[in-house]
Scaffold this motif. Structure first.
Motif, PDB file in Angstrom:
ATOM      1  N   GLY A   1       0.834  -1.199   0.000  1.00 60.82           N
ATOM      2  CA  GLY A   1       0.000   0.000   0.000  1.00 60.82           C
ATOM      3  C   GLY A   1       0.870   1.251   0.000  1.00 60.82           C
ATOM      4  O   GLY A   1       0.681   2.163  -0.804  1.00 60.82           O
ATOM      5  N   TRP A   2       1.864   1.254   0.891  1.00 58.20           N
ATOM      6  CA  TRP A   2       2.798   2.388   0.930  1.00 58.20           C
ATOM      7  C   TRP A   2       3.542   2.509  -0.396  1.00 58.20           C
ATOM      8  O   TRP A   2       3.770   3.616  -0.893  1.00 58.20           O
ATOM      9  N   ALA A   3       3.923   1.357  -0.955  1.00 54.00           N
ATOM     10  CA  ALA A   3       4.691   1.382  -2.213  1.00 54.00           C
ATOM     11  C   ALA A   3       3.826   1.953  -3.343  1.00 54.00           C
ATOM     12  O   ALA A   3       4.310   2.735  -4.168  1.00 54.00           O
ATOM     13  N   ILE A   4       2.550   1.565  -3.364  1.00 59.74           N
ATOM     14  CA  ILE A   4       1.640   2.101  -4.390  1.00 59.74           C
ATOM     15  C   ILE A   4       1.484   3.615  -4.191  1.00 59.74           C
ATOM     16  O   ILE A   4       1.560   4.397  -5.134  1.00 59.74           O
ATOM     17  N   GLU A   5       1.334   4.001  -2.938  1.00 65.17           N
ATOM     18  CA  GLU A   5       1.191   5.434  -2.640  1.00 65.17           C
ATOM     19  C   GLU A   5       2.422   6.188  -3.122  1.00 65.17           C
ATOM     20  O   GLU A   5       2.335   7.297  -3.628  1.00 65.17           O
ATOM     21  N   TRP A   6       3.574   5.560  -2.969  1.00 70.07           N
ATOM     22  CA  TRP A   6       4.831   6.198  -3.389  1.00 70.07           C
ATOM     23  C   TRP A   6       4.827   6.498  -4.888  1.00 70.07           C
ATOM     24  O   TRP A   6       5.272   7.563  -5.320  1.00 70.07           O
ATOM     25  N   THR A   7       4.273   5.569  -5.699  1.00 70.03           N
ATOM     26  CA  THR A   7       4.249   5.827  -7.150  1.00 70.03           C
ATOM     27  C   THR A   7       3.365   7.049  -7.453  1.00 70.03           C
ATOM     28  O   THR A   7       3.700   7.851  -8.325  1.00 70.03           O
ATOM     29  N   PHE A   8       2.258   7.195  -6.714  1.00 62.16           N
ATOM     30  CA  PHE A   8       1.401   8.380  -6.912  1.00 62.16           C
ATOM     31  C   PHE A   8       2.135   9.649  -6.482  1.00 62.16           C
ATOM     32  O   PHE A   8       2.015  10.701  -7.105  1.00 62.16           O
ATOM     33  N   PHE A   9       2.886   9.513  -5.407  1.00 63.85           N
ATOM     34  CA  PHE A   9       3.651  10.646  -4.869  1.00 63.85           C
ATOM     35  C   PHE A   9       4.671  11.138  -5.907  1.00 63.85           C
ATOM     36  O   PHE A   9       4.824  12.343  -6.132  1.00 63.85           O
ATOM     37  N   VAL A  10       5.347  10.184  -6.562  1.00 60.89           N
ATOM     38  CA  VAL A  10       6.346  10.549  -7.576  1.00 60.89           C
ATOM     39  C   VAL A  10       5.673  11.329  -8.715  1.00 60.89           C
ATOM     40  O   VAL A  10       6.155  12.386  -9.141  1.00 60.89           O
ATOM     41  N   VAL A  11       4.521  10.813  -9.193  1.00 56.37           N
ATOM     42  CA  VAL A  11       3.799  11.490 -10.281  1.00 56.37           C
ATOM     43  C   VAL A  11       3.369  12.884  -9.835  1.00 56.37           C
ATOM     44  O   VAL A  11       3.521  13.879 -10.554  1.00 56.37           O
ATOM     45  N   GLU A  12       2.849  12.952  -8.609  1.00 53.33           N
ATOM     46  CA  GLU A  12       2.349  14.210  -8.053  1.00 53.33           C
ATOM     47  C   GLU A  12       3.454  15.277  -8.042  1.00 53.33           C
ATOM     48  O   GLU A  12       3.257  16.402  -8.505  1.00 53.33           O
TER      49      GLU A  12
ATOM     50  N   ALA B   1       3.318   5.040 -13.599  1.00 49.29           N
ATOM     51  CA  ALA B   1       3.885   6.288 -13.051  1.00 49.29           C
ATOM     52  C   ALA B   1       5.130   6.687 -13.835  1.00 49.29           C
ATOM     53  O   ALA B   1       5.285   7.854 -14.223  1.00 49.29           O
ATOM     54  N   LEU B   2       6.024   5.720 -14.082  1.00 53.48           N
ATOM     55  CA  LEU B   2       7.249   6.043 -14.831  1.00 53.48           C
ATOM     56  C   LEU B   2       6.893   6.489 -16.244  1.00 53.48           C
ATOM     57  O   LEU B   2       7.515   7.403 -16.784  1.00 53.48           O
ATOM     58  N   GLY B   3       5.864   5.836 -16.825  1.00 55.61           N
ATOM     59  CA  GLY B   3       5.415   6.219 -18.164  1.00 55.61           C
ATOM     60  C   GLY B   3       4.921   7.660 -18.184  1.00 55.61           C
ATOM     61  O   GLY B   3       5.305   8.441 -19.056  1.00 55.61           O
ATOM     62  N   ILE B   4       4.102   8.006 -17.194  1.00 55.73           N
ATOM     63  CA  ILE B   4       3.540   9.373 -17.151  1.00 55.73           C
ATOM     64  C   ILE B   4       4.656  10.400 -16.927  1.00 55.73           C
ATOM     65  O   ILE B   4       4.716  11.425 -17.612  1.00 55.73           O
ATOM     66  N   VAL B   5       5.552  10.095 -15.978  1.00 53.80           N
ATOM     67  CA  VAL B   5       6.643  11.039 -15.707  1.00 53.80           C
ATOM     68  C   VAL B   5       7.520  11.167 -16.959  1.00 53.80           C
ATOM     69  O   VAL B   5       7.930  12.273 -17.339  1.00 53.80           O
TER      70      VAL B   5
ATOM     71  N   ILE C   1      -3.150  15.806 -14.135  1.00 60.90           N
ATOM     72  CA  ILE C   1      -2.303  14.679 -13.696  1.00 60.90           C
ATOM     73  C   ILE C   1      -1.866  14.923 -12.248  1.00 60.90           C
ATOM     74  O   ILE C   1      -1.881  14.022 -11.413  1.00 60.90           O
ATOM     75  N   TYR C   2      -1.508  16.175 -11.966  1.00 60.48           N
ATOM     76  CA  TYR C   2      -1.120  16.492 -10.593  1.00 60.48           C
ATOM     77  C   TYR C   2      -2.256  16.131  -9.628  1.00 60.48           C
ATOM     78  O   TYR C   2      -2.054  15.445  -8.629  1.00 60.48           O
ATOM     79  N   PHE C   3      -3.438  16.619  -9.936  1.00 54.29           N
ATOM     80  CA  PHE C   3      -4.566  16.396  -9.024  1.00 54.29           C
ATOM     81  C   PHE C   3      -4.847  14.898  -8.863  1.00 54.29           C
ATOM     82  O   PHE C   3      -5.077  14.418  -7.746  1.00 54.29           O
ATOM     83  N   ALA C   4      -4.788  14.159  -9.982  1.00 57.95           N
ATOM     84  CA  ALA C   4      -5.041  12.718  -9.902  1.00 57.95           C
ATOM     85  C   ALA C   4      -4.016  12.052  -8.970  1.00 57.95           C
ATOM     86  O   ALA C   4      -4.382  11.262  -8.082  1.00 57.95           O
ATOM     87  N   GLY C   5      -2.741  12.395  -9.144  1.00 64.84           N
ATOM     88  CA  GLY C   5      -1.694  11.810  -8.290  1.00 64.84           C
ATOM     89  C   GLY C   5      -1.930  12.140  -6.827  1.00 64.84           C
ATOM     90  O   GLY C   5      -1.835  11.276  -5.943  1.00 64.84           O
ATOM     91  N   ALA C   6      -2.287  13.411  -6.572  1.00 69.16           N
ATOM     92  CA  ALA C   6      -2.456  13.852  -5.188  1.00 69.16           C
ATOM     93  C   ALA C   6      -3.658  13.168  -4.538  1.00 69.16           C
ATOM     94  O   ALA C   6      -3.588  12.693  -3.403  1.00 69.16           O
ATOM     95  N   TRP C   7      -4.769  13.096  -5.262  1.00 68.61           N
ATOM     96  CA  TRP C   7      -5.972  12.499  -4.669  1.00 68.61           C
ATOM     97  C   TRP C   7      -5.798  10.991  -4.469  1.00 68.61           C
ATOM     98  O   TRP C   7      -6.211  10.436  -3.453  1.00 68.61           O
ATOM     99  N   LEU C   8      -5.138  10.326  -5.447  1.00 65.41           N
ATOM    100  CA  LEU C   8      -4.894   8.885  -5.292  1.00 65.41           C
ATOM    101  C   LEU C   8      -4.000   8.618  -4.085  1.00 65.41           C
ATOM    102  O   LEU C   8      -4.158   7.630  -3.372  1.00 65.41           O
ATOM    103  N   SER C   9      -3.057   9.514  -3.856  1.00 66.92           N
ATOM    104  CA  SER C   9      -2.180   9.400  -2.696  1.00 66.92           C
ATOM    105  C   SER C   9      -3.023   9.478  -1.408  1.00 66.92           C
ATOM    106  O   SER C   9      -2.843   8.691  -0.474  1.00 66.92           O
ATOM    107  N   LEU C  10      -3.978  10.418  -1.399  1.00 63.06           N
ATOM    108  CA  LEU C  10      -4.897  10.528  -0.252  1.00 63.06           C
ATOM    109  C   LEU C  10      -5.728   9.258  -0.111  1.00 63.06           C
ATOM    110  O   LEU C  10      -5.950   8.756   0.994  1.00 63.06           O
TER     111      LEU C  10
END
Lengths: 458, 370
Positions: free
Chosen positions: A101-112, B339-343, A137-146
């Motif tokens: 779960g944390w790892a998935i959140e991390w991928t959203f965090f990177v995009v955000e 995520a890597l794809g989008i970035v 894209i920013y908003f999607a990453g941030a909300w998914l992280s939440l």
């Protein structure tokens, strides 16, 4: 029991966590709602050909990035730091239950983070359409992280079926997850409006300022509109004791709940009658006042959210003193000193009674209490003597259901009572306990008085 | 006497240990790239800012680095979160204990990071407002970055020294232990610091390419500076690295003795690639950069081997209870690829848009940079 204990004087570990967490929550929810605000406001500006609104959105985005990427993100890391130091056992459990779960959140965090940077640096560089996509894209990453973190937070108060099946999905889709998500999303939207009132009061001028002020107030009203539903639904999903605490079960929790509700209502009223209906009279100090009220609401509601979990870190799984519910009987039987890996005293003897009492305090009480500072036990014990302290300890969870039961042998409990009573000083003695010269009669403080003071203040 | 070591968490690890180790090493290696620039770039920005008072090229160099620092720092944090998660999954019982023993110092990472990060933003966004104080702000931020690195070295070494723990805790539970008596702390920190400067050299050489269309002469000078920094720092690091190597305790040192051990081969490969990169960077920038990336991965693996040798008497990660959760892992794997794809897509789009603008007008190019 498994880790050494960090003694945080005066503030206590819990307050240290709270101080960082309140700041983080107040910024991180803006980081989500503010993302939606940027994308929708930029779109509105393009659709209406509103260059003033576009210019404002751009300035607001710089403020947004400076606040959320630095203070918002780093205080988030800061919570991780503090909980690991104050509650290592609880933190370790949350890490292990939710690794992926944390790892998935991390991928959203990177995009955000990447999207936020490209968005704020890309105003001149990117085509409007592309720039707007980056905003979404920013908003999607941030909300998914939440979305991920919200489930982990509610797991702590309603672990649900995970207690029986230890399944990741049961842990994540726990009873309070959806109501809390609704509430938090509402808070995100409201905070987007609240912060926008501040920046618009600083950055916008004239008639446009009135327009954008009114627009920002709409965000506050829309976001707060879902809060009553979310809050009631959230309350309904809680275990019975957790529901009782804010409704009179524990006075401070009730006060914080009332404070949170009242201040939220004041914010709504002030937003409606101020910036929404009379935008021309609205200024920076008014915006600052609303933000201060906002951070007070965040503080109060975070306190309640943390408090309703008592006496657990993870409901029905781990007590606040880091003992798993399944192990509490064993700790009581064996003794806390023997069960704890790092205890300096392993059993109570006539010679180490006070030192053992101090060690028991460290193991059983320190995670929530200080001695004289925040949630200090000594002021709470005013007027208690050793026997009464021992009585209180023996019925801790019955007298105060939000506290874990005392876990330890009767000797350990007596040692703790002796140590605390010694520190608290002599209670006002009844007249018959006084000697002829007004001093306590012999033996009144005998157990503690036999030991040198240096042992007490080791 | 066996030291006190907390029990591993009662919840099983949701993946085979090798997979967690792989992700730990992968994300840690990734972290080294921006982290080196956040530290080394900060130092160089400060030095160049002071020298820039008399030298135009140095002033411009300082400006280019300052502009890049906030974004790179953002990625230092994002790439740092992942290895910190995975290290807690396997070594949590060691990591939490050492952190508690130096709790106040460890907490210091947070305010230092906030202050240093805002310092970098100030240098990037408001250099004129800072005026003559700008070099000092850059210096303070670089010092904050170095202090975070030092706190890190202290903690990751204390985490591997369980034999010290009960003694420290018996002295005080205030969380104020300063781990400077460990003979490995200083050479390890020095090795990391000089390594960060070397990698910063590569960053400078790579960043110089963006300057080529607008200021070709400056770009050439900048590239030479970068490769020069890499060369000098790598040469120094051969000595510092040797100091670090021989400061290690015997079990770790044994990894490199007794014939051609895998660790020795890996160390040889890492050094060879690092030295080869000195020449490669001059003839082919990307080939040289790739060699350094592989060298960094070698060093990360060696660091892991050394860690295992430290804890071997007390803890074997392979003994942890494992109960894989492949379903959630698959979601993570997909999320990571997406995520890597989008970035990647955003990066390419952003860079392409920049080139289009540059072709358009010089005015817009300068606005973009600010």
């Amino acid at each position: 029991m498994n880790y050494p204990v960090w003694e945080v004087p005066l503030l206590g570990g819990g307050m240290l966590i709270a101080a960082i967490a309140v700041l983080h929550v107040f910024i991180s929810h803006f980081a989500v709602g503010g993302g939606l605000f940027l994308a929708l406001t930029e779109r509105k500006a393009y659709r209406e050909g509103d260059t003033e609104l576009l210019a404002y959105t751009r300035k607001h985005s710089t403020f947004f990035v400076l606040l959320t990427l630095v203070l918002g993100a780093v205080t988030g890391v800061g919570i991780w730091w503090t909980i690991g130091l104050v509650h290592p056992t609880g933190t370790s459990a949350l890490i292990h239950i939710f690794v992926w779960g944390w790892a998935i959140e991390w991928t959203f965090f990177v995009v955000e983070i990447a999207a936020a940077l490209f968005y704020v640096y890309g105003w001149d560089r990117l085509e409007p359409r592309t720039h707007l996509i980056f905003g979404w894209i920013y908003f999607a990453g941030a909300w998914l992280s939440l979305l991920v973190i919200n489930g982990i937070l509610t797991f702590m108060v309603t672990p649900g079926r995970w207690l029986e099946n230890q399944s990741f999905w049961s842990a994540y889709f726990n009873p309070a997850m959806l109501p809390s998500l609704l509430m938090r999303t509402g808070v995100c939207v409201a905070l987007a409006g609240l912060y926008s009132l501040l920046t618009s009061s600083l950055m916008a001028q004239g008639e446009f300022r009135h327009r954008v002020t009114r627009y920002a107030a709409k965000w506050i009203l829309a976001g707060t509109a879902v809060l009553p539903v979310g809050a009631l639904w959230f309350m309904a999903s809680l275990p019975p004791l957790a529901r009782q605490l804010p409704m009179g079960g524990a006075a401070p929790v009730m006060i914080f709940t009332a404070l949170g509700v009242t201040l939220s209502a004041i914010i709504v009223a002030f937003s409606l009658f101020g910036p929404y209906l009379r935008p021309q009279q609205f200024g920076t100090s008014y915006a600052a006042l609303l933000l201060v009220l906002g951070i007070m609401v965040t503080g109060a509601t975070e306190m309640v959210r943390e408090a309703v979990r008592k006496p657990f870190i993870i409901y029905d799984y781990m007590y606040l003193n880091h003992v798993r519910a399944t192990e509490s009987d064993a700790v009581t039987r064996t003794g806390v000193l023997k069960s704890a890996l790092w205890s300096s005293e392993k059993e109570v003897t006539p010679h180490n009674r006070l030192a053992a009492g101090e060690e028991v305090f460290r193991l059983q009480c320190r995670s929530c209490h200080t001695l004289r500072g925040y949630n200090g036990v000594l002021p709470l014990m005013a007027g208690w003597d050793e026997a009464y302290t021992d009585y209180q300890l023996s019925r801790l969870s019955t007298l105060k259901p939000y506290m874990p039961p005392f876990m330890g042998t009767p000797e350990e409990r007596a040692a703790l009572a002796a140590w605390l009573a010694r520190l608290a000083g002599p209670p006002s003695p009844p007249p018959d306990a006084l000697g002829v010269d007004g001093r306590p009669a012999a033996n009144a403080l005998a157990p503690a008085a036999e030991l040198p003071v240096t042992e007490v203040k080791r | 006497m066996m030291p006190i070591i907390p029990l591993p968490d009662a919840v099983p690890v949701p993946a085979p240990i090798w997979l967690v180790h792989f992700l730990l090493l992968l994300t840690f290696t990734l972290h080294l790239v921006p982290m080196s620039f956040t530290l080394g770039g900060g130092i160089l920005a400060a030095v160049a800012a002071f020298r820039g008072r008399r030298d135009e090229n140095q002033r411009r160099l300082s400006e280019v680095i300052a502009r890049a620092l906030p974004s790179v720092t953002a990625f230092t944090i994002t790439t740092g979160v992942a290895p910190l998660l995975f290290v807690q999954v396997v070594y949590g019982q060691l990591f939490y204990t050492s952190s508690v023993l130096m709790a106040w110092l460890w907490m210091g990472v947070i305010p230092l990071l906030i202050a240093g990060y805002y310092g970098y933003y100030a240098c990037a966004l408001a250099p004129r407002a800072l005026g003559k104080h700008q070099p000092w702000v850059a210096t303070a931020s670089a010092v904050a970055a170095a202090a975070i690195g030092f706190l890190w070295v202290m903690n990751v070494l204390l985490m591997l020294s369980p034999e010290k723990w009960s003694g420290i805790y018996a002295q005080s539970a205030a969380g104020l232990y300063v781990n400077v008596t460990d003979p490995v702390v200083w050479p390890r920190f020095a090795h990391m610091l000089v390594g960060a400067l070397a990698v910063t050299g590569v960053w400078i050489a790579v960043l110089s390419r963006a300057q080529a269309p607008v200021a070709p002469e400056f770009a050439t000078w900048m590239r030479r500076q970068g490769i020069g920094l890499f060369t000098g720092a790598t040469a120094v690091n051969l000595a510092v690295g040797t100091w670090f190597l021989f400061s290690l305790p015997k079990p770790a040192l044994d990894l490199f003795s007794g014939g051609m051990t895998p660790s020795l081969l890996l160390l040889g490969l890492g050094i060879l690639l690092g030295v080869a990169a000195i020449g490669l960077l001059r003839v082919h920038l990307w080939l040289g950069t790739a060699a350094i990336a592989v060298a960094l991965a070698c060093m990360a693996i060696l660091r892991h081997q050394v860690r295992l040798s430290y804890v071997a008497p007390y803890f074997n990660p392979e003994t942890l209870a494992v109960q894989p959760q492949w379903g959630v892992f698959a979601i993570f794997a997909v999320a990571l690829v997406v995520a890597l794809g989008i970035v990647g897509w955003m990066t390419v789009t952003y860079l392409k848009a920049g080139r289009k603008k540059e072709a358009g007008s010089a005015r817009e190019a300068s606005t973009t940079a600010s």
